[in-house]
Write an enzyme that holds these catalytic residues in place. Sequence first.
Site, PDB file in Angstrom:
ATOM      1  CG  HIS A  22      49.636  34.016  -6.317  1.00  0.00           C
ATOM      2  ND1 HIS A  22      49.633  32.834  -7.022  1.00  0.00           N
ATOM      3  CD2 HIS A  22      48.939  33.772  -5.177  1.00  0.00           C
ATOM      4  CE1 HIS A  22      48.941  31.925  -6.344  1.00  0.00           C
ATOM      5  NE2 HIS A  22      48.517  32.468  -5.218  1.00  0.00           N
ATOM      6  CD  GLU A  23      48.623  36.033  -2.196  1.00  0.00           C
ATOM      7  OE1 GLU A  23      47.381  35.992  -2.009  1.00  0.00           O
ATOM      8  OE2 GLU A  23      49.354  35.028  -2.118  1.00  0.00           O
TER       9      GLU A  23
ATOM     10  CD  GLU B 251      46.083  29.217  -5.878  1.00  0.00           C
ATOM     11  OE1 GLU B 251      47.266  29.442  -6.207  1.00  0.00           O
ATOM     12  OE2 GLU B 251      45.539  29.752  -4.891  1.00  0.00           O
TER      13      GLU B 251
ATOM     14  CG  HIS C 125      43.983  34.713  -4.262  1.00  0.00           C
ATOM     15  ND1 HIS C 125      43.167  33.651  -4.571  1.00  0.00           N
ATOM     16  CD2 HIS C 125      45.221  34.181  -4.054  1.00  0.00           C
ATOM     17  CE1 HIS C 125      43.868  32.525  -4.544  1.00  0.00           C
ATOM     18  NE2 HIS C 125      45.116  32.826  -4.237  1.00  0.00           N
TER      19      HIS C 125
END
Length: 502
Positions: free
Chosen positions: A264-265, A294, A268
């Site tokens: 997930h990170e 996001e 980003h």
Amino acid sequence: MDSKLQELKDRLREISDLKAALAVLSWDQMTLMPTGGSEARSRQMATLELLSHEKFVSPELGKLLDGLQSLLKQLPPDSPTAALIRVTTRDYQKAIKIPPSFAAQFSAHTSKTYEAWLKARQEQNFKIVGPLLEKTLEFSRKMANFYPGYQHIADPLIDQLDEGMTVRIIRPLFQRLRAELAPLVQKITSQPGSDDSCLRGHFSEAGQLEFGLKVARHLGFDFQRGRQDKSPHPFTTSFAINDVRITTRVREDFLAEALFSTVHETGHALYEQGINPDFDGTPLADGASMSVHESQSRLWENIVGRSRNFWIYFYPRLQALFPQQLKRFPLETFYRAINKVGRSLIRTDADEVTYNLHVMLRFDLETELLEGKLAVKDLPEAWNERYRKDLGVVPPDEAVGVLQDMHWYSGTIGGYFQSYTLGNILSAQFYEAAIKALPQIPSEIEAGNFNSLHSWLKDNIYRYGRQYSAAEIIKTATGRDLEIEPYIKYLKAKYGEIYRIK
């Protein structure tokens, strides 16, 4: 005029340097700082916040921007220079409405509140942080009221991260999404749950971190320009385009925690590292909006990272790292486990189908707080009731209830949570456009090759930073405005196949 433009860039880079130093202190507070340093850290962060804010709202910068408006009229609207003047002017006009003393006070307050939240969560006691959250609500309302003329008090807070979005736009969108999700959740949860025992057992922290780093590197994260550390709540921060930090958290009894936090990170971080390097140190060196940002973390985490194709390549490698724990579980068992749908308590652990229910109830609660319909002291009870009503579960304690997210305890109440669901919606819309342009992407993912997808995202989204608005990025990349249909289609196709739902 060239000298004025250069002066603008020089001033902006000075401000960017102060904000980067502030970000370093914040990153350190959430990763490595001893708890005894909290009081001094609050003061230090408030000082940097005050300095950067004062520099940005200075009359000199305002005069410089005024002098550049004539140049703006001469430039092609889509040029980087025009975007720099336009975006900086917009940010300046918004920033001058915030008194420097307010910015410093709020920074000091949120630092204290974050430390109180850590203690409150550890002791499972909302009352420890409740009084500070009441002050946060006051700060949030004051923040909104610096921008009069809104239709809803949450609108100015939402606009900070999602320009152009309002409660009036979001509420019906969320209502429609909830109407689509509720029957899907019911059909899935009425069946026996998938066996996720393969994710539970003992998985060493070192092994999990090693695997997560390998995946991040494979997806395209450049570790010469970034790093990963641990924190209570995973996050991404960027000190510069060439210094992007991600964090994760590890549970040795649950394999999915660190793994999907890292992916997930990484989503980003790929965005941050993919921005045009010429934008570094300027307001253009950021995502088009929080929702677009996001969308990238959710695209990589869910659409890619929880796909069967992804694990055709990575599962044998994960089995090799944890042979005793995983050798008896075939790929299909693991695939169904990481896509298990259930009525859960924790947002960050929630599956794709129920995740947005977690977000939407938070959005409703924070708007009720801002409207004055809900008191802070009643928030834990209201939280539990909404979980009972929307997800059919009730938190056994406040640590996994009202204290589970750091957002209200490290910033304003309002303006953030909508980005998660809007990002989910956009993730499917962007991925659908990428597949249409490059149909080979799924087969490449199965072979462990993410270059085509990464390149398409970089070419169509990342490199532009804030050169274009979120609406312009969405329209240009996908050919359409924001729409919910690709996301609903994706969820129904994927989970219809897993759970044999027609």
